[in-house]
Design an enzyme around this catalytic site. Structure first.
Site, PDB file in Angstrom:
ATOM      1  N   HIS A   1       0.868  -1.184   0.000  1.00 23.46           N
ATOM      2  CA  HIS A   1       0.000   0.000   0.000  1.00 23.46           C
ATOM      3  C   HIS A   1       0.911   1.243   0.000  1.00 23.46           C
ATOM      4  O   HIS A   1       2.020   1.189   0.522  1.00 23.46           O
ATOM      5  CB  HIS A   1      -0.838  -0.059   1.285  1.00 23.46           C
ATOM      6  CG  HIS A   1      -1.904   0.987   1.418  1.00 23.46           C
ATOM      7  ND1 HIS A   1      -1.638   2.294   1.767  1.00 23.46           N
ATOM      8  CD2 HIS A   1      -3.253   0.906   1.278  1.00 23.46           C
ATOM      9  CE1 HIS A   1      -2.780   2.970   1.840  1.00 23.46           C
ATOM     10  NE2 HIS A   1      -3.774   2.154   1.533  1.00 23.46           N
TER      11      HIS A   1
ATOM     12  N   ASP B   1       3.081  -4.342   8.094  1.00 27.23           N
ATOM     13  CA  ASP B   1       1.888  -3.513   7.916  1.00 27.23           C
ATOM     14  C   ASP B   1       0.681  -4.405   8.207  1.00 27.23           C
ATOM     15  O   ASP B   1       0.333  -5.268   7.398  1.00 27.23           O
ATOM     16  CB  ASP B   1       1.868  -2.967   6.483  1.00 27.23           C
ATOM     17  CG  ASP B   1       0.553  -2.248   6.143  1.00 27.23           C
ATOM     18  OD1 ASP B   1      -0.382  -2.276   6.974  1.00 27.23           O
ATOM     19  OD2 ASP B   1       0.456  -1.683   5.038  1.00 27.23           O
TER      20      ASP B   1
ATOM     21  N   GLN C   1      -4.572  -4.810   7.292  1.00 25.08           N
ATOM     22  CA  GLN C   1      -5.587  -5.767   6.830  1.00 25.08           C
ATOM     23  C   GLN C   1      -5.533  -7.087   7.594  1.00 25.08           C
ATOM     24  O   GLN C   1      -6.339  -7.985   7.314  1.00 25.08           O
ATOM     25  CB  GLN C   1      -5.422  -6.038   5.327  1.00 25.08           C
ATOM     26  CG  GLN C   1      -5.554  -4.818   4.437  1.00 25.08           C
ATOM     27  CD  GLN C   1      -6.938  -4.188   4.469  1.00 25.08           C
ATOM     28  OE1 GLN C   1      -7.922  -4.811   4.869  1.00 25.08           O
ATOM     29  NE2 GLN C   1      -7.017  -2.931   4.066  1.00 25.08           N
TER      30      GLN C   1
ATOM     31  N   LYS D   1     -10.531   0.009  10.864  1.00 26.57           N
ATOM     32  CA  LYS D   1     -10.803  -1.164  10.031  1.00 26.57           C
ATOM     33  C   LYS D   1     -11.228  -2.362  10.865  1.00 26.57           C
ATOM     34  O   LYS D   1     -11.496  -3.437  10.333  1.00 26.57           O
ATOM     35  CB  LYS D   1      -9.562  -1.522   9.203  1.00 26.57           C
ATOM     36  CG  LYS D   1      -9.179  -0.473   8.162  1.00 26.57           C
ATOM     37  CD  LYS D   1      -8.085  -0.993   7.273  1.00 26.57           C
ATOM     38  CE  LYS D   1      -7.306   0.085   6.558  1.00 26.57           C
ATOM     39  NZ  LYS D   1      -8.018   0.745   5.469  1.00 26.57           N
TER      40      LYS D   1
END
Lengths: 142, 407
Positions: free
Chosen positions: B121, B198, B201, B224
């Site tokens: 990303h 990261d 997600q 999220k």
């Protein structure tokens, strides 16, 4: 919200049978513009003589709205003076804000009026017109 | 775990959009919030709010307890060794920027290497580009299989003794692949590099144990995973955090100040200059309680099963191209032949279905996939196979509409 309010037949026709798509070798002003939020991009070339748009061509990638808008715009401004072309850009912006406008000289553009009801898509429709403003500005500076 | 029961706890999902019951499939961008998270934030503001750490009055100590209690909760959620390893940030982006500004610029020398994957990303790409420019370090990329998987032999072949930082997304926000971060961390450490993960997600969808992964840094966002926007976390191993310079200076983060110099608090507070995101931390703590009660392993199974179900269901529709391997979690990214993803998303929106269309903050990956944009449907614990069926039916409708409109 009705799909055919947005995707009018005229729009789909320009999407499927784009006018003025391609590049020109002749002396022209070239503008590259993209929409960073969605990745749509356009390259617009303007051939201007004595303050009149002789030819406008574009290439790019994008949705039906952005590409059909580019097709219509390049058709609509041919033979217009730069001021007339800018006037059409202003009128187009007004139409995107939901104001009633008429394009007597190029009625196809009115098919994009429905975009004003889809706020997320307005930037698609205005991409080509923003490239036009940028191109005219660049042409006047050079 | 019963997604339909869980859905009832999310007030926003109980509405019609464009005349259809809302199907929310944009969770990889931001999830919705259960009533109890919203209530926790309201309760905090109605009963406990004051500034933290400094006051001697009752509300100040309640607010401090709530804020520091949230930190302990996050530490347990990630199985960190200490709550001092938990830095509150605005989100994943600012967490990764702290590592790239503070840690990276202190250790990187000219010719050192930062190793990434091609699927990062922009938030796990641009901070490293800038760190490389500032220090003379170079970026290197682990090759990716055509279907989006990363092979450990390719990781091994990419790392060198000049590699100082390896930063990899745990789960790709485009391909849905789960990267083998634990194995990559071991390879990074063998070369003396630190491992940054990261987790934007992964934290929402699976049990994350930072000590088991043995990563040096792990970043995620609250919004999220049922929490509010504006709060995220940087986990860092304490010995690293304690050696790092703050990136923001001001109140709250200092130990001693005179007119010409100052000293910093220990970690994590040295990274939290200014009044922190107290209500955000309270909301995140409530979200963690909610997710923990549902069960992270249950959510993991649900997200992976639903993503594979969607993969199979959409594969069966003629003209659909899917990106990434079948083995995946949380999302499907796809295109419909001859229809731009924006147009797909608009048709779906008129059917009450929210998906994302665009480059998903992964422009280099889009170019690698040979597209300028894709459509993405991403799932969470309140989504069902029925939602996937609505998606599939709407895609068929989009095909028909554009088939007629264009044809």
């Amino acid at each position: 919200m009705q799909l055919d309010e947005l995707y009018r037949r005229v729009i789909m026709d320009h999407y499927k049978n784009p006018r003025n798509r391609g590049t020109m070798d002749e002396d022209s002003v070239t503008v590259n513009l993209n929409n960073p939020s969605c990745g749509d991009r356009i390259q617009l070339q303007l051939k201007v003589e004595d303050g009149v748009v002789k030819l406008a061509k574009y290439t790019g990638e994008g949705c039906s709205i952005s590409m059909s808008s580019a097709s219509m715009m390049t058709d609509a401004i041919r033979g217009k003076t730069l001021d007339e072309a800018l006037g059409m850009a202003d009128k187009f912006s007004a139409m995107m804000q939901g104001q009633p406008v008429e394009f007597e000289e190029y009625e196809d553009l009115e098919a994009l009026a429905g975009v004003s009801k889809f706020p997320a898509r307005i930037k698609c429709a205005t991409l080509a017109w923003n490239a036009l403003r940028k191109g005219i500005e660049a042409g006047r500076r050079s | 775990m019963n997604p339909l029961e869980l859905r009832k706890q999310f007030p926003i999902l109980d509405q019609e959009v464009n005349g259809h019951p809302l199907v929310y499939l944009d969770n990889a961008a931001s999830s919705q919030k259960p009533r109890r998270v919203i209530d926790a934030i309201v309760r905090y503001y109605e009963h406990d709010h004051a500034n933290v750490h400094r006051g001697v009055h009752t509300l100040a100590s309640r607010a401090t307890d709530a804020y520091e209690g949230a930190r302990e909760k996050v530490a347990r959620f990630l199985n960190a060794a200490s709550e001092r390893e938990i830095v509150f940030t605005r989100g994943t982006t600012s967490a990764l920027n702290i590592v790239a500004r503070s840690y990276a610029r202190a250790v990187l020398r000219e010719g050192d290497e930062i190793v990434l994957t091609p699927m990062e990303h922009h938030a796990n790409l641009i901070p490293w580009q800038q760190a490389a420019k500032a220090t003379g370090a170079v970026l290197r990329y682990i090759p990716m299989q055509p279907d989006g998987r990363i092979l450990l032999e390719d990781v091994e072949a990419t790392l060198t003794d000049r590699t100082k930082i390896v930063s990899v997304t745990h789960v790709s926000n485009v391909l849905g692949v789960v990267n083998p971060v634990k194995e990559i961390a071991a390879l990074a450490h063998r070369r003396g590099a630190v491992m940054v993960v990261d987790g934007a997600q992964s934290a929402p969808h699976m049990k994350v144990d930072v000590r088991d992964i043995d990563c040096d840094f792990y970043a995620f966002s609250g919004h999220k995973m049922c929490g509010p926007t504006g709060i995220g976390v940087l986990y860092g191993k304490l010995d690293l955090l304690d050696r790092m310079e703050p990136v923001e200076y001001g109140g709250e983060m200092i130990e001693h100040v005179d007119y010409y110099d100052a000293t910093w608090k220990e970690s994590p507070w040295r990274f939290e200059g200014g009044t922190p995101i107290i209500a955000g931390a309270v909301g995140l703590a409530a979200a963690i309680d909610f997710l923990t009660e549902v069960g992270m392993d249950e959510i993991d199974r649900h997200s992976a099963a639903l993503a594979r179900y969607a993969y199979d269901r959409l594969s069966a529709i003629e003209g659909v191209t899917l990106y990434g391997p079948r083995e995946r979690t949380g999302l499907v990214t796809f295109n419909l032949d001859g229809i731009h993803p924006h147009d797909v998303a608009t048709v779906l929106d008129t059917e009450g279905i929210a998906i994302r269309a665009g480059h998903h903050c992964c422009q280099p990956l889009m170019r690698k996939l040979g597209v300028t944009a894709t459509a993405r449907a991403s799932f969470y614990l309140y989504n069902t196979e029925e939602d996937v069926e609505r998606l599939a039916a709407a895609l068929i409708k989009a095909k028909e509409f554009f088939g007629h409109a264009i044809g």
